[in-house]
Enzyme design. Structure first.
Site, PDB file in Angstrom:
ATOM      1  N   SER A 138       0.844  -1.193   0.000  1.00  0.00           N
ATOM      2  CA  SER A 138       0.000   0.000   0.000  1.00  0.00           C
ATOM      3  C   SER A 138       0.879   1.242   0.000  1.00  0.00           C
ATOM      4  O   SER A 138       2.005   1.216   0.491  1.00  0.00           O
ATOM      5  CB  SER A 138      -0.890   0.013   1.247  1.00  0.00           C
ATOM      6  N   TYR A 148      -1.513  -1.127  10.406  1.00  0.00           N
ATOM      7  CA  TYR A 148      -1.696  -1.407   8.981  1.00  0.00           C
ATOM      8  C   TYR A 148      -0.510  -0.873   8.171  1.00  0.00           C
ATOM      9  O   TYR A 148       0.021  -1.558   7.292  1.00  0.00           O
ATOM     10  CB  TYR A 148      -3.004  -0.797   8.481  1.00  0.00           C
TER      11      TYR A 148
END
Length: 255
Positions: A138, A148
């Site tokens: 990401s 995350y």
């Protein structure tokens, strides 16, 4: 005709990979937890594209299931030409949360499983002299927004390291680093997106098309669309203090 194994292949980015790969004539092995949904998606892909679709139910937070998928990747009698390590989920809870189980599950699914499956695919593909591994990271891997971001940073650096180990073998490794993608991912994680402008979103099919082009070219880092290439450059090359400031504001916005 190639065969691709896609984890989390029944929804979101994984389903977009499955559609794109089937459309170009690749056979598929789809991995997901929901056996009924696997069967439905497989039937749709077979009907639409006439490819062979194998389903492999597995929960990648369970070590025995990860081992089962790894064994499929290393099955010399049924070679896998491409691995898409896509399975994952968003995280809304803070690092100070007492819900440690969610953090542990995230690490199991998005780090440990990627490590085991990437190694299995890499060994098998290296022995055959060709193959592609795509690991979904990401753009948030360059900022510091909770667990995350930390997990996706691990995926990105792991992918670069695996690419180094496999350099010159005919096997390429690509870390896919998308920005905001229009899937059910954020809704499932209870992440508010109403205030985000429409121009910031990426269509999952566009994302996958560019990712596959980058993988075919042997690119180690893939950031689809010109917009996110530019934004990715800013977050990757910007001063660390500025990135920490942006990260704090993004974290606060989720309160």
């Amino acid at each position: 005709m190639a065969t691709a194994l896609v984890t989390g292949g029944t929804s979101g980015i994984g389903a977009a990979f499955a559609r794109a790969l089937a459309a170009r004539g690749d056979d598929l092995v789809l991995v997901a937890r929901d056996q009924e949904r696997l069967a439905t998606v497989a039937a749709e892909l077979v009907a639409a594209h006439g490819v062979a679709v194998e389903t492999l139910p597995a929960d990648l937070a369970v070590h025995a299931d990860v081992v089962k998928v790894a064994a499929r990747l290393e099955d010399a009698a049924r070679p896998i030409d491409m691995l898409v390590n896509n399975a994952g989920f968003g995280m809304h809870n803070r690092l100070l949360s007492t819900d440690i189980e969610l953090h542990e599950r995230a690490i199991d699914v998005m780090c440990k499983a990627v490590l085991v499956l990437g190694g299995a695919a890499g060994r098998a593909m290296k022995a055959r002299g060709h193959g592609w591994i795509i690991n979904v990271s990401s753009v948030s891997s360059w900022i510091s927004q909770g667990n995350y971001s930390a997990i996706k940073a691990w995926v990105r650096v792991y992918s670069e390291s695996l690419a180094n180990e496999l350099y010159g073998t005919g096997v390429t490794v690509t870390a896919l680093c998308p920005g905001w993608v229009r899937t059910e991912f954020h809704e499932r994680a209870r992440i508010k997106t109403e205030s985000l402008p429409s121009w910031i979103w990426i269509d999952p099919d566009t994302l996958v098309a560019e990712a596959l082009q980058d993988a075919d070219r042997g690119k180690t880092i893939s950031i689809p669309t010109r917009l996110w290439k530019f934004l990715g450059f800013l977050v990757a090359k910007g001063p660390l203090w500025a990135m920490r400031l942006v990260s704090r504001k993004l974290t606060k916005s989720r309160d």
